[in-house]
Structures are given as C-alpha cells and as structure tokens.
Write a protein that holds these residues in place. Structure first.
Motif, PDB file in Angstrom:
ATOM      1  N   ASP A  16       0.813  -1.217   0.000  1.00  0.00           N
ATOM      2  CA  ASP A  16       0.000   0.000   0.000  1.00  0.00           C
ATOM      3  C   ASP A  16       0.846   1.267   0.000  1.00  0.00           C
ATOM      4  N   ASP A  17       2.161   1.137   0.250  1.00  0.00           N
ATOM      5  CA  ASP A  17       3.061   2.292   0.242  1.00  0.00           C
ATOM      6  C   ASP A  17       3.654   2.540  -1.146  1.00  0.00           C
ATOM      7  N   VAL A  18       3.209   1.781  -2.148  1.00  0.00           N
ATOM      8  CA  VAL A  18       3.827   1.843  -3.481  1.00  0.00           C
ATOM      9  C   VAL A  18       2.806   2.319  -4.524  1.00  0.00           C
ATOM     10  N   ARG A  19       3.268   3.124  -5.472  1.00  0.00           N
ATOM     11  CA  ARG A  19       2.485   3.450  -6.672  1.00  0.00           C
ATOM     12  C   ARG A  19       3.399   3.208  -7.878  1.00  0.00           C
ATOM     13  N   ASN A  20       2.916   2.415  -8.807  1.00  0.00           N
ATOM     14  CA  ASN A  20       3.663   2.142 -10.036  1.00  0.00           C
ATOM     15  C   ASN A  20       2.968   2.852 -11.191  1.00  0.00           C
ATOM     16  N   VAL A  21       3.639   3.837 -11.771  1.00  0.00           N
ATOM     17  CA  VAL A  21       3.010   4.741 -12.743  1.00  0.00           C
ATOM     18  C   VAL A  21       3.850   4.793 -14.011  1.00  0.00           C
ATOM     19  N   VAL A  22       3.196   4.606 -15.156  1.00  0.00           N
ATOM     20  CA  VAL A  22       3.897   4.701 -16.434  1.00  0.00           C
ATOM     21  C   VAL A  22       3.431   5.958 -17.160  1.00  0.00           C
ATOM     22  N   LEU A  23       4.388   6.728 -17.703  1.00  0.00           N
ATOM     23  CA  LEU A  23       4.063   7.895 -18.522  1.00  0.00           C
ATOM     24  C   LEU A  23       3.974   7.455 -19.972  1.00  0.00           C
ATOM     25  N   ILE A  24       2.846   7.786 -20.608  1.00  0.00           N
ATOM     26  CA  ILE A  24       2.569   7.340 -21.969  1.00  0.00           C
ATOM     27  C   ILE A  24       2.182   8.555 -22.806  1.00  0.00           C
ATOM     28  N   PRO A 274      -0.824  -1.302  -5.583  1.00  0.00           N
ATOM     29  CA  PRO A 274      -0.705  -2.609  -6.247  1.00  0.00           C
ATOM     30  C   PRO A 274      -1.770  -3.607  -5.786  1.00  0.00           C
ATOM     31  N   SER A 275      -2.232  -3.486  -4.545  1.00  0.00           N
ATOM     32  CA  SER A 275      -3.247  -4.417  -4.031  1.00  0.00           C
ATOM     33  C   SER A 275      -4.576  -4.248  -4.747  1.00  0.00           C
ATOM     34  N   LEU A 276      -4.855  -3.035  -5.254  1.00  0.00           N
ATOM     35  CA  LEU A 276      -6.143  -2.759  -5.887  1.00  0.00           C
ATOM     36  C   LEU A 276      -6.136  -3.022  -7.389  1.00  0.00           C
ATOM     37  N   HIS A 277      -4.938  -3.133  -7.969  1.00  0.00           N
ATOM     38  CA  HIS A 277      -4.854  -3.388  -9.412  1.00  0.00           C
ATOM     39  C   HIS A 277      -4.648  -4.887  -9.616  1.00  0.00           C
ATOM     40  N   PRO A 278      -5.520  -5.552 -10.379  1.00  0.00           N
ATOM     41  CA  PRO A 278      -5.420  -7.019 -10.482  1.00  0.00           C
ATOM     42  C   PRO A 278      -4.110  -7.475 -11.112  1.00  0.00           C
ATOM     43  N   ASN A 279      -3.536  -8.534 -10.555  1.00  0.00           N
ATOM     44  CA  ASN A 279      -2.326  -9.127 -11.119  1.00  0.00           C
ATOM     45  C   ASN A 279      -2.677  -9.987 -12.328  1.00  0.00           C
ATOM     46  N   PRO A 280      -1.727 -10.176 -13.244  1.00  0.00           N
ATOM     47  CA  PRO A 280      -2.001 -11.047 -14.399  1.00  0.00           C
ATOM     48  C   PRO A 280      -2.162 -12.492 -13.951  1.00  0.00           C
ATOM     49  N   PRO A 281      -2.944 -13.287 -14.680  1.00  0.00           N
ATOM     50  CA  PRO A 281      -3.154 -14.685 -14.299  1.00  0.00           C
ATOM     51  C   PRO A 281      -1.873 -15.503 -14.436  1.00  0.00           C
ATOM     52  N   ALA A 282      -1.816 -16.602 -13.691  1.00  0.00           N
ATOM     53  CA  ALA A 282      -0.646 -17.491 -13.731  1.00  0.00           C
ATOM     54  C   ALA A 282      -1.112 -18.925 -13.928  1.00  0.00           C
ATOM     55  N   VAL A 320      12.446  -6.242 -12.853  1.00  0.00           N
ATOM     56  CA  VAL A 320      11.513  -7.265 -12.375  1.00  0.00           C
ATOM     57  C   VAL A 320      10.357  -6.613 -11.623  1.00  0.00           C
ATOM     58  N   ARG A 321       9.122  -6.932 -12.009  1.00  0.00           N
ATOM     59  CA  ARG A 321       7.935  -6.516 -11.247  1.00  0.00           C
ATOM     60  C   ARG A 321       7.502  -7.707 -10.393  1.00  0.00           C
ATOM     61  N   ILE A 322       7.415  -7.463  -9.077  1.00  0.00           N
ATOM     62  CA  ILE A 322       6.996  -8.527  -8.155  1.00  0.00           C
ATOM     63  C   ILE A 322       5.492  -8.415  -7.950  1.00  0.00           C
ATOM     64  N   PHE A 323       4.774  -9.455  -8.298  1.00  0.00           N
ATOM     65  CA  PHE A 323       3.321  -9.463  -8.135  1.00  0.00           C
ATOM     66  C   PHE A 323       2.908 -10.026  -6.780  1.00  0.00           C
ATOM     67  N   SER A 324       3.647 -11.037  -6.335  1.00  0.00           N
ATOM     68  CA  SER A 324       3.254 -11.732  -5.108  1.00  0.00           C
ATOM     69  C   SER A 324       4.499 -12.187  -4.365  1.00  0.00           C
ATOM     70  N   GLY A 325       4.421 -12.198  -3.014  1.00  0.00           N
ATOM     71  CA  GLY A 325       5.524 -12.727  -2.215  1.00  0.00           C
ATOM     72  C   GLY A 325       6.638 -11.722  -1.989  1.00  0.00           C
ATOM     73  N   ALA A 378       6.009  -7.700  -2.752  1.00  0.00           N
ATOM     74  CA  ALA A 378       4.913  -7.644  -3.719  1.00  0.00           C
ATOM     75  C   ALA A 378       4.541  -6.191  -4.004  1.00  0.00           C
ATOM     76  N   GLY A 379       4.397  -5.882  -5.283  1.00  0.00           N
ATOM     77  CA  GLY A 379       4.047  -4.525  -5.676  1.00  0.00           C
ATOM     78  C   GLY A 379       5.222  -3.699  -6.134  1.00  0.00           C
ATOM     79  N   GLU A 380       6.448  -4.141  -5.842  1.00  0.00           N
ATOM     80  CA  GLU A 380       7.622  -3.334  -6.180  1.00  0.00           C
ATOM     81  C   GLU A 380       8.181  -3.681  -7.560  1.00  0.00           C
ATOM     82  N   ILE A 381       8.972  -2.727  -8.082  1.00  0.00           N
ATOM     83  CA  ILE A 381       9.742  -2.932  -9.316  1.00  0.00           C
ATOM     84  C   ILE A 381      11.215  -2.738  -8.954  1.00  0.00           C
ATOM     85  N   VAL A 382      12.032  -3.760  -9.194  1.00  0.00           N
ATOM     86  CA  VAL A 382      13.451  -3.694  -8.842  1.00  0.00           C
ATOM     87  C   VAL A 382      14.294  -4.205 -10.002  1.00  0.00           C
ATOM     88  N   MET A 383      15.603  -4.043  -9.883  1.00  0.00           N
ATOM     89  CA  MET A 383      16.527  -4.540 -10.892  1.00  0.00           C
ATOM     90  C   MET A 383      17.322  -5.703 -10.308  1.00  0.00           C
TER      91      MET A 383
END
Length: 696
Positions: A16-24, A274-282, A320-325, A378-383
């Motif tokens: 809940d402390d993260v926002r992932n935003v893309v400029l388009i 990230p918790s409110l935006h659905p993750n892609p299916p696996a 890497v975008r972490i969806f879960s864990g 979960a929710g973060e983007i890292v390298m």
C-alpha cells in the motif's frame, strides 16, 4: 516520509506504500520533459538525464518519494516502433499518466496508445502539455479528448495565465484553490473571484463523481444547492479514477513544472495501490490455471522480467515486477520461459526453459541510481543483475511453487532487413551479437527463410536503425544491408518430354546413361512426384532411384532462374544403359540433364509467394488503404467495420510487402496496423518473370 520507509534505500514494508506509474504519450508530446520535472520536484539536486536515441527507445525507471508513498515512475517510448516496450511498461504499472500535447492534438498514434491502456484496464490521468504554444487552447483540447476518449475525460484543474499564452498555474475545481507557480515556488491560495473556466467545468465534474458514488441522496443535496464536503468528493474521485471510469485532466507546463505538484498529489491519493490493481493470471508448469497471485508479501513468490538490458562487460540486468511474495538476495528462484505458448518461440530467443537460479543481488531505483537492497516485496519494481537465463517476459517464482505468468502481447516485427557481415572478422562476432540483441529485445526476429540471406525482422525503420547502431556501438560488429530476396519458385505450366544423355568415352572406364522423361504440372501445393514406367529393362532397376535423385537435385537448384521447382510430376518411361559404363552417378547426371532439357520459356513459369494480409485502419483511411493494396497487386477479399476501425483482408504478393510496415503508417497517419501469414504460391505476371529470368 512514512516511518514505514527507509530513506536511504526507499525500503517499503507494505504494497500500500507503493504506486507504479507509467508515462505514456506520443513522441514530441512533452512526456519525457514531464518525467524529468516530476523527479526534480522530489529529488534534491536532480540534474536530469541525457536524452538520446537509446533513452527514447527504452522503458526507463526512476523512483521518488512523495508524501507517504514510493512512486516507481516508468517512462515508456512514444514511437510506434517501440510498442513492445510500451506494453512492458503497462504490464509493470498499475496506472498511467497519459500525456497529450495541446499544440499537436490527438492523432491516430495517440488514439492507438489510449487503446493500449484501455485493453489493460489501466487507470489514467491526462496531463495536457504545451498550452503555451500559439494556437493551443485548453477548452478545445478537452473537447477533442472527450470526443476521442469518451465522457469520462473531465478536468480536475483549469489553467491560469500570468500573461496571454503564458501558463503560470492552475485552479483545483474541487478545492477551489489556486496554485500559482509564477515565483518558481508553488503558492496556494483560496479562489476569491468567480472564474468562468471554473463554472464551466466544476458542475460536470461533481455530477460525474456523484454518479460514480451511486449515492442518490448526494445528488439530491447537490441539486438543491448544498455545498458538498470536498474530502468526501475527493474520496469518490479516487474510486472513479482507480476503476478507470474517470480520467482527470491536469494542465501542465513541462518546461516550468506547472501542474507537477497536482499530478504528484493525484498519484499519491488518486491512483490505485498494487493491491487494488489485479495481477495477471498465472499457470503451473503444466499449463493448468493457478489461483490469481495475491499481492501479499507472505505468499509464494511470483514475479516477471519486464525488460532485459545486456552489456558486453557487465552482462544482463533484469527489470523485475513482483506481483506476489517477497524476493530476497541469495534466494534460489525458479525461472520459467514459455514463449511457445503464445506462439513466439523461434531461434533467436531461448527455447522454452525451466531452471533454478540464485538471485545474487537486488537493486532498487533511488531516483535514477541503483542501490542494493536485501529484499523487495509484492508490488515493487526492482533490478536484478546477472540472471543468466532469464529473458524479457520470463517468470521468477518460488522453487517449491513454480508458476508461469503469461507474457504480454508482443508486436509482430513486420519490416524485414537483409544483412550480411561487412568483413570476415565481423562474421565471426555477428551470431553472438544478434543473440544478445534478441535477449534484450523481444520484438527482434532472426530468419534465414528459404534463402541463404540473414533477415532481421524489425518493427519499423527507427527500430531497424537502432539495432544496426547497437551492433556497431556495443558489439563492434559492422553489417551491410542488401536487397531482400523473396523466395520465388519455379514450376512447369505445360507437358514436355525430354531425353537426358550423359555419355563419356575417354579411354578406360567410361560413363553411359540415357533416360527419357515426361514432365507435367501438378496442382498448387502438390510438391513433387516421380513415376517409374520403364518396361523391358531399358533402365536397369538399380539405376531408377539414381535418375530420381538426379531429377530431385536439379529441381532443388532450379532450371530457369535459380529458384527451387515445385508441383511437378516426372515420369521415367525409357532409356539406355551400358553393361560396363553405366553407373549411379551417370544416371544421376542423365536425370539432371533431362529435366534441364524439358525446361523452356514455354513450359516453365515462376511462382511468387502470397500472404493473407489483414489491415486495420481508422474508417477515414479505408479508401486510401484499399487503393494502396490494389496498387500492390493485392486481391481484395473484403472489409469489415469494428469500433470505428476498418478491417481489410487481401492476398498480397510478398514482393510488394517488404516496405509495407513503413508505408501503412504514412497512409493511416501512424494508426494503421497489419498482420500477415503465408497463404500459398501463384503465377508471377509475365513482365516480372522476364525481369527475374534476365537477372539470373
């Protein structure tokens, strides 16, 4: 800064402390300038990044802290050649800032970008730039956006001017506060006088928010003239934005930073976590569906490689975008790549693979710098550096709970580029360099096709130029471009009989073989048939396969213009042999000579490959696109309309398609797309046949 976040490494403890935003936005919309202004507003001493061809072609990550949240900002390329990077950014993000230039308006390319976001159900804020251009106008730009993108487009702020054409700040329509940037610092003050702009847009905004709130009593109170609580309205605005039902418009000036603070507040309070935006299916490794990965730090790891960069010295670096864990340094993770499931498996990329790798290091963006971190949640983007087998689109998951997240839809590279190494030294290095380029760029395809040419399939001329530059600058490999060879075929169009006679008597052991054949055409796609009708032993049984082998070998080489011959039946009906001098090789030569003898300008023709092409353009470009296809000798099969788009199907010779990826963009003003698949072969028109005969 939140107490839950470490200042040095921006370490968060909750999604809940993260926002992932893309400029388009389109190239030239002011998108990257706005990206830089957002960073300058929150990173002390930030000087900005150098803009070059590489920067403009890649998905770029930088992070900042605003209020209590960590914002991972992704700058996606605006050029249509790099839509693969854009889609990677959409997969990594939970929301978008959609940048529109008021000076340039909304063209077909901008509409295509909006449709990409809509397909991903991505919440959006519209940043309206370049309002200080001479002919730019806020009201007409908003009307244009509402016309193109729907009624959900509503300003939450209107611009203010310090002098005609100079945007100095904005007014918040809900707070009725003026935000003045004229002094270089943002000065906030309550609006004291009526403003016609505010009156025009405030009512529709409040009504739209109330409708989203689904509270009938709220609408009644508003219509009766009651002033509604701003905080209550803001809460409902956030819900409407997060569900992608309302798209706030914020006027910004990328060069001065006007609107940046308002954008940052909307990111912090209006965009989904990230918790409110659905993750892609696996799925599991067996392809069976798994429960959707939860955005939960304690769940099994599910993450995806969003992009890969390669360096001749430093190796691979994976975003890497972490969806879960939770991902931990020194963890052993499972790496899954299953491109074949999406129909993308081919030689240049790693084949489907499942293996375990140790994560040696995790790096998080702190501004534009990378700093080591022990964990990422979960929710973060890292390298993650030096994952040796992971490619863009691959899944990283827990060893004991392996998973595969479907790759996003990759654009098909449709512009072929025939290349060859410039020197022998370049030839030795070319294969390795191309392999590394393909690891980094999922839209590259390598193909040797039906010829001896190396063909690099790209998404457009800008993409092609970038790849050639990378070969030189990164890997020291020079290549030369050459004309693309289209895989034509030869065939017989009339019956013919011929004799092949290979007789050599030069003392000692001689060579003797004679064969008589009849050649006739077969229907398209039939291939080659060989029929034995020899009677009386004129060709001994052991040499009949030799005749067939000689015929086959010659057909593969071609007899008219050097292209393989197809769809023929060859019947061996007579011949002669010698008890001493006949041999396997002699009858192979006789068979080859016979098929050459049968081939004349009247009996042989060339076939050209046809592709089934499906073209999608705006309805206004239908006529131009159909006229162009007819000019390419295309056979129009029909057209349909869908969502204000025209879809045209045609059979088009491959010889006419080598530059179509570029030409279609010109015809449809950047908005046209097409697919192609091999359909079959048809006779080449006689004038073109003469051209190929002469050239060979």
């Amino acid at each position: 800064m939140s107490s839950k976040m470490s200042a040095a490494s921006m370490q968060v403890t909750s999604p809940d402390d993260v926002r992932n935003v893309v400029l388009i936005g389109n190239a030239g919309s002011g998108k990257t300038s706005l990206f830089e202004q957002l960073l300058k507003a929150r990173i002390a001493g930030y000087r900005g990044e150098k803009e070059d061809a590489e920067r403009a072609a890649q998905l770029y990550l930088a992070s900042l802290v605003t209020g209590d949240v960590l914002v991972n900002l992704l700058d996606a390329p605006g050029h249509p050649d790099f839509v693969g990077e854009l889609r990677a950014g959409i997969r990594a993000a939970d929301a978008a800032i959609f940048v529109i230039s008021a000076a340039d308006g909304i063209d077909g390319a901008a509409q295509a970008l909006w449709e990409e976001c809509t397909a991903a159900h991505l919440p959006r804020i519209i940043a309206l730039t370049k309002l200080d251009a001479g002919h730019a106008d806020f009201d007409s730009s908003v009307a244009d956006a509402q016309d193109k993108f729907g009624e959900g487009v509503l300003p939450t702020h209107v611009p203010t001017q310090s002098s005609p054409g100079v945007i100095s700040g904005n007014i918040g329509l809900l707070s009725l506060e003026e935000h003045d940037y004229a002094s270089g610092e943002v000065v906030n003050r309550k609006l004291t006088a009526d403003d016609s702009h505010v009156e025009t847009y405030r009512g529709p905004l409040i009504e739209a928010i109330i409708q989203e709130a689904e509270d009938d009593s709220l609408m009644d109170r508003y219509l009766s003239g009651e002033e509604l609580d701003t905080d209550y309205l803001l809460d409902d605005l956030r819900k409407a934005v997060a569900t992608a039902n309302l798209y706030p418009v914020v006027p910004v000036a990328s060069n001065t930073g006007v609107g940046v603070e308002e954008l940052l507040r909307l990111i912090e309070h209006g965009f989904p976590t990230p918790s409110l935006h659905p993750n892609p299916p696996a799925t599991g490794l067996d392809g069976k569906d798994l429960p959707n990965p939860p955005t939960d730090v304690s769940a099994p790891l599910v993450a995806q490689v969003i992009r890969t960069t390669t360096d001749p010295f430093a190796g691979r670096l994976s975003m890497v975008r972490i969806f879960s864990g939770t991902l931990r340094a020194d963890d052993v993770v499972h790496v899954s790549g299953h491109r074949s499931r999406a129909g993308h498996a081919e030689e240049a990329h790693e084949h489907d693979h499942d293996n375990d790798e140790r994560v040696g290091l995790i790096q998080a963006a702190v501004g534009t710098e990378l700093k080591p971190r022990p964990t990422a949640i979960a929710g973060e983007i890292v390298m993650v550096p030096k994952l040796t087998t992971a490619e863009t689109g691959d899944t990283l998951s827990a060893k004991d709970h392996p998973a595969v997240v479907a790759a996003w839809n990759l654009p098909e590279p449709l512009l072929p580029l025939a290349i060859r190494a410039a020197t022998r030294n370049d030839e030795d290095k070319l294969a390795t360099a191309l392999q590394r380029l393909a690891v980094e760029d999922t839209t590259v395809r390598l193909d040797r096709g039906g010829s001896d040419q190396l063909v690099l399939w790209t998404t457009g001329q800008t993409h092609a130029d970038l790849l050639i530059a990378r070969l030189v600058e990164r890997y020291g490999v020079k290549v030369e471009q050459e004309d693309l060879k289209i895989p034509l075929r030869e065939t017989f169009i009339a019956k013919a009989t011929a004799m092949g006679r290979h007789v050599k008597q030069s003392g000692g052991h001689g060579q003797y073989a004679v064969c008589n054949i009849e050649v006739e055409p077969l229907p398209r796609g039939s291939g080659f048939e060989f029929v034995d009708k020899v009677v009386g032993g004129s060709v001994p049984r052991q040499f009949i396969p030799s005749v067939e082998k000689g015929v086959r070998n010659q057909l593969e080489k071609g007899v008219f213009a050097g292209f393989p011959m197809v769809d023929v039946r060859v019947t061996l009906f007579d011949g002669k042999s010698h008890s001493v001098d006949s041999s396997d090789m002699a009858f192979q030569m006789a068979g080859s000579l016979a098929i050459k003898e049968a081939a004349t300008a009247k009996t042989v023709a060339l076939l050209e490959p046809l592709d089934l092409v499906t073209v999608t353009v705006g309805e206004e470009y239908l006529g131009a696109a159909m006229t162009d296809l007819t000019g390419r000798r295309g056979q129009l099969l029909g057209s349909d309309a869908e969502n204000h788009k025209a879809i045209i199907r045609a059979l088009v010779p491959q010889t006419e398609l080598s530059r179509y990826a570029i030409d279609l963009r010109g015809i449809a003003h950047g908005s046209g797309t097409f697919t192609r698949e091999f359909h079959g072969y048809e006779l080449l028109p006689t004038p073109l046949m003469e051209k190929y005969a002469k050239s060979n």
